[in-house]
Design a protein around this motif. Structure first.
Motif, PDB file in Angstrom:
ATOM      1  N   ASP A   9      -2.234 -26.010  30.946  1.00  0.00           N
ATOM      2  CA  ASP A   9      -1.566 -24.766  30.588  1.00  0.00           C
ATOM      3  C   ASP A   9      -0.217 -25.086  29.949  1.00  0.00           C
ATOM      4  O   ASP A   9       0.801 -25.204  30.629  1.00  0.00           O
ATOM      5  CB  ASP A   9      -1.378 -23.888  31.827  1.00  0.00           C
ATOM      6  CG  ASP A   9      -0.824 -22.514  31.478  1.00  0.00           C
ATOM      7  OD1 ASP A   9      -0.756 -22.194  30.275  1.00  0.00           O
ATOM      8  OD2 ASP A   9      -0.455 -21.781  32.410  1.00  0.00           O
ATOM      9  N   VAL A  10      -0.228 -25.289  28.637  1.00  0.00           N
ATOM     10  CA  VAL A  10       1.006 -25.513  27.870  1.00  0.00           C
ATOM     11  C   VAL A  10       1.175 -24.304  26.960  1.00  0.00           C
ATOM     12  O   VAL A  10       0.416 -24.119  25.998  1.00  0.00           O
ATOM     13  CB  VAL A  10       0.932 -26.811  27.058  1.00  0.00           C
ATOM     14  CG1 VAL A  10       2.212 -27.020  26.269  1.00  0.00           C
ATOM     15  CG2 VAL A  10       0.679 -27.998  27.984  1.00  0.00           C
ATOM     16  N   LEU A  11       2.172 -23.461  27.252  1.00  0.00           N
ATOM     17  CA  LEU A  11       2.296 -22.160  26.594  1.00  0.00           C
ATOM     18  C   LEU A  11       2.571 -22.268  25.105  1.00  0.00           C
ATOM     19  O   LEU A  11       2.140 -21.421  24.331  1.00  0.00           O
ATOM     20  CB  LEU A  11       3.410 -21.346  27.268  1.00  0.00           C
ATOM     21  CG  LEU A  11       3.159 -20.949  28.725  1.00  0.00           C
ATOM     22  CD1 LEU A  11       4.301 -20.083  29.233  1.00  0.00           C
ATOM     23  CD2 LEU A  11       1.838 -20.207  28.864  1.00  0.00           C
ATOM     24  N   ASN A  12       3.273 -23.310  24.685  1.00  0.00           N
ATOM     25  CA  ASN A  12       3.650 -23.411  23.280  1.00  0.00           C
ATOM     26  C   ASN A  12       3.319 -24.810  22.777  1.00  0.00           C
ATOM     27  O   ASN A  12       3.642 -25.806  23.424  1.00  0.00           O
ATOM     28  CB  ASN A  12       5.161 -23.135  23.131  1.00  0.00           C
ATOM     29  CG  ASN A  12       5.562 -22.934  21.667  1.00  0.00           C
ATOM     30  OD1 ASN A  12       5.117 -23.648  20.784  1.00  0.00           O
ATOM     31  ND2 ASN A  12       6.417 -21.947  21.444  1.00  0.00           N
ATOM     32  N   ARG A  13       2.655 -24.914  21.621  1.00  0.00           N
ATOM     33  CA  ARG A  13       2.253 -26.206  21.084  1.00  0.00           C
ATOM     34  C   ARG A  13       3.454 -27.098  20.769  1.00  0.00           C
ATOM     35  O   ARG A  13       3.343 -28.317  20.757  1.00  0.00           O
ATOM     36  CB  ARG A  13       1.432 -26.011  19.820  1.00  0.00           C
ATOM     37  CG  ARG A  13       0.082 -25.368  20.070  1.00  0.00           C
ATOM     38  CD  ARG A  13      -0.680 -25.132  18.787  1.00  0.00           C
ATOM     39  NE  ARG A  13      -0.893 -26.374  18.031  1.00  0.00           N
ATOM     40  CZ  ARG A  13      -1.570 -26.426  16.884  1.00  0.00           C
ATOM     41  NH1 ARG A  13      -2.091 -25.310  16.379  1.00  0.00           N
ATOM     42  NH2 ARG A  13      -1.726 -27.563  16.265  1.00  0.00           N
ATOM     43  N   SER A  14       4.602 -26.497  20.538  1.00  0.00           N
ATOM     44  CA  SER A  14       5.791 -27.291  20.198  1.00  0.00           C
ATOM     45  C   SER A  14       6.388 -28.001  21.408  1.00  0.00           C
ATOM     46  O   SER A  14       7.213 -28.897  21.250  1.00  0.00           O
ATOM     47  CB  SER A  14       6.859 -26.392  19.578  1.00  0.00           C
ATOM     48  OG  SER A  14       7.325 -25.430  20.520  1.00  0.00           O
ATOM     49  N   PHE A  15       5.964 -27.624  22.617  1.00  0.00           N
ATOM     50  CA  PHE A  15       6.539 -28.237  23.815  1.00  0.00           C
ATOM     51  C   PHE A  15       6.249 -29.733  23.901  1.00  0.00           C
ATOM     52  O   PHE A  15       7.019 -30.481  24.474  1.00  0.00           O
ATOM     53  CB  PHE A  15       6.005 -27.543  25.080  1.00  0.00           C
ATOM     54  CG  PHE A  15       6.543 -26.153  25.279  1.00  0.00           C
ATOM     55  CD1 PHE A  15       7.601 -25.678  24.514  1.00  0.00           C
ATOM     56  CD2 PHE A  15       5.990 -25.317  26.232  1.00  0.00           C
ATOM     57  CE1 PHE A  15       8.098 -24.384  24.699  1.00  0.00           C
ATOM     58  CE2 PHE A  15       6.463 -24.033  26.428  1.00  0.00           C
ATOM     59  CZ  PHE A  15       7.524 -23.573  25.652  1.00  0.00           C
ATOM     60  N   LEU A  16       5.117 -30.181  23.355  1.00  0.00           N
ATOM     61  CA  LEU A  16       4.737 -31.591  23.379  1.00  0.00           C
ATOM     62  C   LEU A  16       4.565 -32.123  21.955  1.00  0.00           C
ATOM     63  O   LEU A  16       3.738 -33.003  21.707  1.00  0.00           O
ATOM     64  CB  LEU A  16       3.453 -31.791  24.182  1.00  0.00           C
ATOM     65  CG  LEU A  16       3.512 -31.400  25.663  1.00  0.00           C
ATOM     66  CD1 LEU A  16       2.150 -31.554  26.304  1.00  0.00           C
ATOM     67  CD2 LEU A  16       4.534 -32.251  26.404  1.00  0.00           C
ATOM     68  N   SER A  17       5.360 -31.649  21.054  1.00  0.00           N
ATOM     69  CA  SER A  17       5.172 -31.983  19.643  1.00  0.00           C
ATOM     70  C   SER A  17       5.536 -33.420  19.305  1.00  0.00           C
ATOM     71  O   SER A  17       5.178 -33.917  18.238  1.00  0.00           O
ATOM     72  CB  SER A  17       6.019 -31.040  18.774  1.00  0.00           C
ATOM     73  OG  SER A  17       7.391 -31.132  19.122  1.00  0.00           O
ATOM     74  N   ASN A  18       6.246 -34.123  20.188  1.00  0.00           N
ATOM     75  CA  ASN A  18       6.629 -35.512  19.913  1.00  0.00           C
ATOM     76  C   ASN A  18       5.756 -36.541  20.626  1.00  0.00           C
ATOM     77  O   ASN A  18       5.987 -37.742  20.497  1.00  0.00           O
ATOM     78  CB  ASN A  18       8.090 -35.743  20.323  1.00  0.00           C
ATOM     79  CG  ASN A  18       9.067 -35.157  19.319  1.00  0.00           C
ATOM     80  OD1 ASN A  18       8.865 -35.260  18.116  1.00  0.00           O
ATOM     81  ND2 ASN A  18      10.120 -34.528  19.813  1.00  0.00           N
ATOM     82  N   VAL A  19       4.763 -36.081  21.381  1.00  0.00           N
ATOM     83  CA  VAL A  19       3.885 -37.016  22.086  1.00  0.00           C
ATOM     84  C   VAL A  19       3.038 -37.781  21.077  1.00  0.00           C
ATOM     85  O   VAL A  19       2.311 -37.183  20.288  1.00  0.00           O
ATOM     86  CB  VAL A  19       2.989 -36.277  23.096  1.00  0.00           C
ATOM     87  CG1 VAL A  19       1.954 -37.227  23.674  1.00  0.00           C
ATOM     88  CG2 VAL A  19       3.842 -35.675  24.208  1.00  0.00           C
ATOM     89  N   ASN A  20       3.132 -39.117  21.113  1.00  0.00           N
ATOM     90  CA  ASN A  20       2.331 -39.934  20.198  1.00  0.00           C
ATOM     91  C   ASN A  20       1.328 -40.821  20.919  1.00  0.00           C
ATOM     92  O   ASN A  20       0.497 -41.455  20.290  1.00  0.00           O
ATOM     93  CB  ASN A  20       3.235 -40.775  19.289  1.00  0.00           C
ATOM     94  CG  ASN A  20       4.208 -41.639  20.068  1.00  0.00           C
ATOM     95  OD1 ASN A  20       3.805 -42.378  20.971  1.00  0.00           O
ATOM     96  ND2 ASN A  20       5.488 -41.542  19.736  1.00  0.00           N
ATOM     97  N   ARG A  21       1.429 -40.920  22.247  1.00  0.00           N
ATOM     98  CA  ARG A  21       0.470 -41.697  23.041  1.00  0.00           C
ATOM     99  C   ARG A  21      -0.013 -40.815  24.183  1.00  0.00           C
ATOM    100  O   ARG A  21       0.789 -40.333  24.989  1.00  0.00           O
ATOM    101  CB  ARG A  21       1.119 -42.967  23.598  1.00  0.00           C
ATOM    102  CG  ARG A  21       1.550 -43.948  22.529  1.00  0.00           C
ATOM    103  CD  ARG A  21       2.380 -45.091  23.140  1.00  0.00           C
ATOM    104  NE  ARG A  21       1.590 -45.876  24.062  1.00  0.00           N
ATOM    105  CZ  ARG A  21       0.920 -46.977  23.743  1.00  0.00           C
ATOM    106  NH1 ARG A  21       0.943 -47.414  22.494  1.00  0.00           N
ATOM    107  NH2 ARG A  21       0.230 -47.653  24.637  1.00  0.00           N
TER     108      ARG A  21
END
Length: 781
Positions: free
Chosen positions: A256-268
């Protein structure tokens, strides 16, 4: 008096020197290159690189003689159950403290406070249960903290408060169950990596850890029973690595991540072992698709079967809750937006066919792991879009056929690992050589790479950049006689690797980054005659290593960074005295440590003081004992009374010294002590006393008058003598049977009957006034 002053001055000087030496020892207890129960590595003149290694020594307490300027201390694998408050006092320069597997269950508050320069602290694999308020007080420079594999269930709210420089915390495999326990940790201003996998967290919700954004770059939540992963605010804007592998309750986890931008820097991202529907998994990947470069998705199906882009789905997958890809016909769309992905791991998923899953897209992918699946064939062009791929792992499948052009498009591939064993039918092959002209060969040899080569005698696999060899690599080649695995990147090898090849005669391991030859001790290489280990990182040669190679006749150890100290003294002595083994280029071996001996020839270093000849010591000790016995026997037989006299004279000297120290600074109590026989008392009272005390006004000490009642007679006599400037002996026939002792000194004789007594009294007065002894030597003042 001048003699006394010189003696006193010398004693004071000696005491001062002893005190200075004691202070120097306290300031620097280790001035040599060795330490009991520990090993010192590095240059003593450069404390910034000094290491003290005390690991695996069965220590029950922290050693007290650790050099004060040491920067790296390793106490791993000991039995120190408790760290006392003063254990690290004085180690203010210590930067790295490593204490894993030390059975620590208690750390006293303030025990770590002396380590003000500490940057790395390793307390993994111990028995800690609680992190108290003042446990880390004073560690303002600490940046890396290992607390994994303990029993920690409680973290005090202020235990991490002073760790303002902390960047990485590892709390993996503990008993933490409430996410609020780690809230004080994530609030640290410079924290970048947090490992809290394999605990007992049942949910991860952003509001439980912070209400504002934090600096965290890596978050490991793997193997926790997370039923919910929920982020409702942008608290992790800098997060780059997220590991939630094998999480979930009953194999399932709510994302449940409400906004796609919350994890926008995850690369792994690691999603291995999680059971989700395809729709939910698609949502997860869409959250990170713009930045993802490394995706791991192993063990997704828990034993179910999968066909990638299969038109028909196996009936066993009809249960949508049992399989990730159960409800779709084209799973490739899951990866279609992952344009930056360069690592993809799909091992252990029981994939049956690939079809066109990798015929389009994933142009930046460099590593693809498909090991541990059920692939039966590889068709032409199945990897043609993977033009950047460097590593392809296909081992542990069931591949029976490969079409021509199966690896079309893999122009940059440098590592390919697949089944079946390539030489399984070459049972008579005796010589095998594998090499890479561009030095970009395999980094890993499959376990069954040599399967079937039961007649193999010679194997050359140099310059392949192999990083490790499995212990069972040579179980299929029992007749192996010649082995060359030089120019690889092993750094270390296991003894079990060589046990299946007891006939080995020649071993080449040059330029393999090996740091120690200890792996040879238990390798069962009793037939090896040729050993080449040149151009490695070997600093010390253990005596046991060479003893384990009884047939060795040729040894090449050129271009290794030897440590020139007592640790290599045995090796130097062995090279100079052994008549069986030729050590190639021994005269050119140079020192790398310590710094003052750098580039010095190893054989030129004076190391004789390091070798202890027990036979010589026994000979010297026995000789001294025999001589001492002879001298003592001779002295007792011929000089018995002289020895006894000397003994009592020595006791008298000690007693005299003791009595002199008791004297008061105000002078003597009496002018003279009178020693006389009881039969001479009338003469003393009628003649001596009236003259000396009455006329000449001297103060005399007489035993019948001045001795203290109740005190021992000998003590009264000694006090009288030492309390008087002079001693007058009234000698009569009763006092002395002969004149032997009296004749050693000038003495006065009482006039005969009718003679004048004036001269006698005059001479006695002069004797009492003079500083020189005419009657007796002064014993007191």
């Amino acid at each position: 008096m001048p003699g006394k002053q010189r003696g006193s001055t010398f004693s004071q000087l000696r005491l001062c020197l002893c005190f200075l030496m004691y202070c120097w020892v306290l300031a620097d207890p280790v001035c040599g290159y060795f330490l009991k129960n520990c090993t010192i590595r590095g240059n003593l003149s450069d404390p910034s690189n000094m290491k003290v290694l005390c690991y695996n020594r069965n220590l029950e307490v922290i050693p007290i003689a650790i050099p004060r300027k040491v920067s790296n201390l390793d106490l791993a694998m000991n039995k120190v159950s408790k760290i006392e408050k003063l254990d690290f006092k004085g180690l203010s320069n210590l930067k790295i403290l490593n204490m894993p597997r030390t059975q620590i269950s208690q750390v006293e508050n303030g025990a770590l406070g002396y380590l003000e320069a500490l940057q790395v602290l390793g307390l993994a694999h111990n028995r800690l249960t609680t992190l108290s308020d003042y446990l880390f007080q004073g560690l303002a420079n600490l940046s890396l903290l290992h607390l994994d594999n303990n029993l920690i269930a409680t973290i005090s709210s202020s235990s991490f408060q002073t760790l303002s420089s902390l960047k990485t915390v590892n709390l993996t495999k503990n008993n933490l169950y409430n996410m609020k326990e780690v809230q004080p940790i994530v609030q640290l201003p410079h924290l970048q990596e947090l490992y809290i996998g394999s605990n007992r967290f049942t949910s991860f919700q952003s509001q439980e850890i912070s209400n504002t954004s934090i600096e965290l770059r890596l978050l490991d939540l793997s193997r926790n029973p997370l039923g919910v992963f929920r982020i409702t605010a942008d608290v992790l804007p800098y997060l780059e690595v997220l590991d939630i592998a094998y999480c979930g309750q009953l194999g399932r986890m709510e994302w449940d991540v409400l906004n796609r931008s919350f994890l926008s820097n995850v690369n792994r991202l690691n999603l291995s072992g999680i059971e989700m529907s395809f729709k939910r998994m698609g949502m997860v990947l869409q959250t990170v698709n713009s930045s993802l470069v490394h995706l791991r998705m192993q063990d997704l199906l828990n034993g179910s079967r999968l066909k990638v882009k299969a038109v028909q789905i196996s009936p066993i997958l009809q249960d949508s809750h049992n399989s990730f890809f159960s409800t779709i016909k084209s799973p490739t769309c899951v990866f279609q937006d992952l344009k930056e992905l360069w690592i993809l791991k799909l091992g252990s998923n029981k994939i049956l066919t690939l079809n066109d899953a990798f015929m389009n897209g994933l142009h930046k992918l460099e590593t693809l792991n498909l090991a541990g699946n059920k692939l039966s064939s590889i068709r032409k062009g199945e990897f043609k879009s993977l033009t950047s791929l460097k590593t392809l792992l296909l081992y542990d499948n069931q591949i029976a056929s490969m079409e021509d052009g199966a690896f079309e498009g893999l122009v940059n591939l440098t590592e390919l690992n697949l089944d079946p064993p390539p030489f399984s039918h070459l049972t008579s092959l005796e010589n095998l050589r594998i090499f890479s002209q561009r030095h970009k060969g395999l980094s890993h040899l499959p376990i069954n790479f040599l399967e079937g080569l039961k007649s193999l005698l010679s194997f050359q696999a140099g310059s392949l950049n192999i990083k490790d060899l499995h212990r069972n690599t040579f179980i299929h080649t029992p007749r192996l006689w010649f082995l060359d695995i030089s120019k690889n990147e092993f750094t270390a090898l296991t003894p079990k690797l060589f046990r299946p090849i007891p006939r080995l005669n020649s071993l080449y391991l040059s330029k393999a980054r090996i740091q120690s030859l200890d792996f040879l001790i238990a390798a069962n290489l009793s037939r090896v005659t040729f050993l080449q280990v040149s151009k490695n990182d070997i600093t010390v040669v253990n005596e046991t290593v060479l003893q384990s190679l009884p047939a060795l006749t040729y040894l090449d150890m050129q271009d290794n960074p030897f440590t020139c100290g007592c640790s290599d003294a045995w090796f130097v002595q062995w090279m100079e005295s052994d008549n069986q083994t030729q050590v190639v280029g021994a005269g050119e071996f140079t020192c790398n440590y310590p710094a003052d001996l750098k580039d010095t020839k190893l054989l030129d270093v004076e190391l004789q003081f390091c070798t202890v000849d027990l036979g010589l010591y026994c000979y010297i000790s026995t000789t001294c004992l025999v001589l001492l016995t002879l001298v003592a026997s001779f002295a007792y037989h011929f000089l018995k009374w002289h020895v006894i006299f000397g003994y009592y004279l020595f006791l008298a000297f000690l007693y005299d010294t003791k009595q002199r120290n008791k004297l008061t600074p105000h002078g003597c109590q009496y002018d003279a002590f009178i020693s006389y026989n009881a039969h001479d008392k009338p003469w003393v009272l009628r003649e001596l006393l009236p003259e000396l005390e009455g006329k000449q006004v001297w103060k005399l000490c007489l035993h019948h008058r001045d001795f203290q009642p109740g005190k021992r007679i000998i003590d009264n006599i000694m006090d009288g003598i030492y309390g008087s400037r002079k001693t007058i002996c009234v000698i009569s026939h009763r006092y002395l049977e002969s004149e032997k002792l009296v004749k050693r000194r000038t003495y006065l004789s009482w006039p005969r009957a009718g003679e004048q007594t004036g001269v006698f009294w005059q001479q006695l007065r002069l004797a009492l006034e003079t500083k020189d002894d005419l009657i007796s030597q002064p014993l007191g003042c």
